[in-house]
Design an enzyme around this catalytic site. Structure first.
Site: not given
Ligand SMILES: *[C@@H]1O[C@H](CO)[C@@H](O)[C@H](O)[C@H]1NC(C)=O
Length: 256
Positions: A52, A171, A227
């Site tokens: 991330s 995502d 994600h």
């Protein structure tokens, strides 16, 4: 590691929204740079796995760390490499309403740039002038502004053995998900997402992505889920192989 989160706004549920007091991106990248230089075991090089927004720090370490040990492979999972067009993780929580209100007030204002970590890579495609003027981090990381472009950053990224870019197709944190591959909205156009090779960053090769790709040293991977949704088998098959080539076998994970 890395972020010194403020408890003022972030009491719970803050995994995705890190409010940082003093440790902004530069400081985080400097800190990691110092750490990797001081670890003897890394001096012949190491691999990085970025998670991330940790990918932003990872890339800053690769591009900006003067005198740092070489990075062999960089495996990037869900990184906002080309920016993101909203504050990550912010739709329902009241905390995020506050954050988004700050953003509406001016994502590129010095206050927001210095206090809200994700603002370092927010790029609103319909507000690019403000982004180039006010954003403190991503334009530099991506060598986006012609007069400040630095060949050293490009050379360093280009010196990777292999870059693995993993996108999560559903995502909900990164807008658009293709940013994990360096794809992004066309300028001034929320309706079109350019694949990486159609962006100026790639075509004019601001940071060496094109050179790496043409040398067969970029692997683009897409997973179907949200994600960072990746399972053990996928880690075994898609990530571990890139961690074996380091002479030391050392792995650093940068996450936040
Ligand atoms: C480019 O970056 C390198 C490494 O940080 C630095 O030494 C150099 O002075 C920079 N060049 C310019 C023109 O800013």
């Amino acid at each position: 590691m890395l972020a010194k989160a403020s408890h003022l706004l972030c009491a719970t549920n803050c995994k995705r929204l890190v409010l940082i007091d003093v440790m902004l991106w530069w400081a985080q990248a400097d800190l990691v740079c110092d750490q990797v230089k001081s670890i003897q075991g890394l001096k012949d090089g190491y691999n990085i796995v970025g998670l991330s927004q940790g990918n932003v720090v990872a890339r800053a370490v690769i591009e900006f760390c003067d005198g740092g040990p070489p990075v062999h492979n960089f495996v990037s999972l869900g990184g906002p490499h080309a920016g993101t067009a909203s504050i990550p993780g912010c739709t329902l929580m009241s905390l995020c309403k506050l954050a988004n209100a700050l953003i509406r007030l001016g994502v590129y204002s010095p206050f927001v740039q210095n206090h809200l970590a994700p603002s370092g890579y927010v790029k609103i495609p319909t507000d690019l002038d403000a982004y180039y003027k006010g954003s403190l981090f991503l334009p530099k990381l991506n060598n986006e502004i012609a007069i400040y472009r630095n060949e050293t950053y490009k050379k360093r990224l280009e010196s990777l053995n292999h870059l693995v870019l993993i996108m999560f197709q559903q995502d909900a944190i990164l807008i658009p998900p293709q940013t994990a591959w360096f794809g992004y909205y066309a300028d001034n156009d929320f309706g079109t997402v350019l694949p990486p090779e159609e962006t100026d960053l790639y075509k004019e090769d601001w940071i060496g992505l094109r050179a790496l790709d043409e040398g067969g040293r970029v692997t683009y991977i897409a997973f179907p889920g949200d994600h960072l949704s990746i399972n053990d088998l996928e880690v075994r098959d898609f990530i571990i192989p890139y961690l074996k080539s380091s002479p030391t076998g050392e792995v650093r994970v940068l996450s936040s």
